[in-house]
Design an enzyme around this catalytic site. Sequence first.
Site, PDB file in Angstrom:
ATOM      1  N   TYR A 115      22.718  -3.987   3.718  1.00 17.52           N
ATOM      2  CA  TYR A 115      23.851  -3.107   3.998  1.00 17.52           C
ATOM      3  C   TYR A 115      24.867  -3.726   4.945  1.00 17.52           C
ATOM      4  O   TYR A 115      26.054  -3.479   4.827  1.00 17.52           O
ATOM      5  CB  TYR A 115      23.373  -1.771   4.569  1.00 17.52           C
TER       6      TYR A 115
ATOM      7  N   ASP B  30     -12.667  -2.482  -4.465  1.00 19.22           N
ATOM      8  CA  ASP B  30     -13.204  -1.963  -5.718  1.00 19.22           C
ATOM      9  C   ASP B  30     -13.821  -3.105  -6.519  1.00 19.22           C
ATOM     10  O   ASP B  30     -13.409  -4.263  -6.370  1.00 19.22           O
ATOM     11  CB  ASP B  30     -12.077  -1.375  -6.587  1.00 19.22           C
TER      12      ASP B  30
ATOM     13  N   GLU C 142     -10.226  -2.136   1.049  1.00 19.67           N
ATOM     14  CA  GLU C 142      -9.045  -2.000   0.198  1.00 19.67           C
ATOM     15  C   GLU C 142      -8.302  -0.694   0.475  1.00 19.67           C
ATOM     16  O   GLU C 142      -7.101  -0.681   0.628  1.00 19.67           O
ATOM     17  CB  GLU C 142      -9.473  -2.069  -1.279  1.00 19.67           C
TER      18      GLU C 142
END
Lengths: 364, 364
Positions: free
Chosen positions: A98, A246, A194
């Site tokens: 910006y 996982d 995780e």
Amino acid sequence: MIMLTDKEIVERLVKIGIKVLDDLKKGENPALNIPLRSLRNVYYDENTGLIKLKDSFQERYYFNIGQSKKFMQTILIADRIKWLVEQNKTLSIRQLFYTLKHTIPGFKENTFDSQDESDPIIEDIEVLINVLRENLNLFASSKGVLAGPMTIIDSGDEIDISKLGSAGYGVPGIVEPDVIKFKDCSADYVLVVEKDAVWARLNEDKYWKKNNCLLLTGKGQPSRAERRILRRLHNELKLPVYVFTDMDPWGYYIYSVYKQGSINLAYFSEKSGVPNAKFLGFKMSDVKNFEMPQDSFIKMGDQDYKRLKELSSYAWFQTKEWQKELKELKKFGNKIEQDALVMKGIEFAAKEYLPKKIENKDWI
Amino acid sequence: MIMLTDKEIVERLVKIGIKVLDDLKKGENPALNIPLRSLRNVYYDENTGLIKLKDSFQERYYFNIGQSKKFMQTILIADRIKWLVEQNKTLSIRQLFYTLKHTIPGFKENTFDSQDESDPIIEDIEVLINVLRENLNLFASSKGVLAGPMTIIDSGDEIDISKLGSAGYGVPGIVEPDVIKFKDCSADYVLVVEKDAVWARLNEDKYWKKNNCLLLTGKGQPSRAERRILRRLHNELKLPVYVFTDMDPWGYYIYSVYKQGSINLAYFSEKSGVPNAKFLGFKMSDVKNFEMPQDSFIKMGDQDYKRLKELSSYAWFQTKEWQKELKELKKFGNKIEQDALVMKGIEFAAKEYLPKKIENKDWI
């Protein structure tokens, strides 16, 4: 890693500008020599155990219709970063965009149209002057949380991160040594999990207190800040690192990002990887060893098989152990999420699974 | 809000089971009478300024082929929540799903196939016994951050949230009074900002210190935890609330979620809304008043216009001021993100914009 002072960073940035000016004075076409960051310029360095950049470069020319705008953008960003470092202020990479977006006087052309244009150039500058974005006072959102027997000094505030209740210490966007200092730490290791929910469960069970460790999560795929703080904990405090994800290709990859780094940010890997990190699980042998109920199995889909195949081909998964693991998972055809351990009892992960795994050195 | 003790919660859950048993003994078809949570059972209550549930119910029958499975799932979840509350342990809504997912002995049918089945039933139970999920020890991920002159007691740890550096206090998934207690607070108001990066910028500029306030962000659309903690700060500590978002339909809606609540969770609104919250901006009059450069304008797209039209039709946007604002934005045809204020100077939001807005009561 050698930390540069702000003065040295500014000097490197100024050097870019001076070279461009010199070239112009000499009547030459100014060029920036930027290390390539694409896959073909990436390799796995077996000696260090890290994903690294090769040494191909791209020339970015000023007098080149296809490169001229990008050249201008590079100079604009380098200039703005210099201003930022001199002021000792930080900005998000969106805010940097910006501050630079404007219409070029007399033209209808904008300097930048979207952040997609400025983000890669920030990375160009990181490799160009070999300084991390974080040292250039630029940050993106972070999301990780850390808890354990440790005192951190964050922007001058002394924070005992063993006393932050259910919240934990929210890892800020920049964790470089000038902002975040490690004061005291009595932990024996760092456990990285995780998922957020698993972190919260273990935190509630006081896992880190009972096992005298630090407990970190990057809430899925970690952002740069969680990788950097883990690296610093490992390097500066000599803490072993265990990763618990996982049992699926996505979890394995998250582990490898903490360990060897990522393809997209190979130049960052050298400054954020932990090559000694161990993969605790969840892994194929755990299924039997911990008698996981069939109801914890989730059938693998096409995307999972595809990702598994990709993983099997990566140089950093070419160890005997990993190839075995990946093959067995393919044959098994089911994923198991780390959350599923609650099926064995609400405190099973904290009281049984994790302590046993670490005691028995049951990791990859 | 009346807080129930764990014992009272368990009693309400047990009552569900006893009624089902009684119905069965009497040879009747057991039914659960669950308040409807769809749009047609939602209204805006002008007296309280909150989005609320109407009083339509749905009957969920045991002996009904289309409802039988859902009936079973409801009972399973009620039972598991009872177990959780009795143990005084918390679980994520994902973990709850895992503790319940199993194959029914003798059948090939699973109790639950995906979390999409269990999440809505958790909400059913919330309205059925009129107790928030958070009091049932269930949480989802949160992401907000808070800083300011305040001491919070989180799970027994006393945390001075004015001394948490660049990180701030990460709002945990459950912020109910039994876990999170407010000890001392000398702040004059709460400033809620939409975005993470704006929070970080204002935190670095010590906005909350210089203006003696609390600074909260929900990082975009807030999750339940940020809404609940804001409500508690407002109600218990009598702090005025100001909200600062992007100037676009999405930012306006985020403000309205903090203030009046959301359509999806109307029953939660009564326990999380802050009807007195003020919208500081960014708003149409700011564009001129603060001489925003044209380069901060982002053209509105189809999705923006569509969302703007929806907003204009909501009962809680039917005030004169809001209708004017929405019309003017439509005519203007541009969005302005709150990040864009850095174009006016890196500390412009902290030193100019926000103090002036609050001093002049320039809000909606």
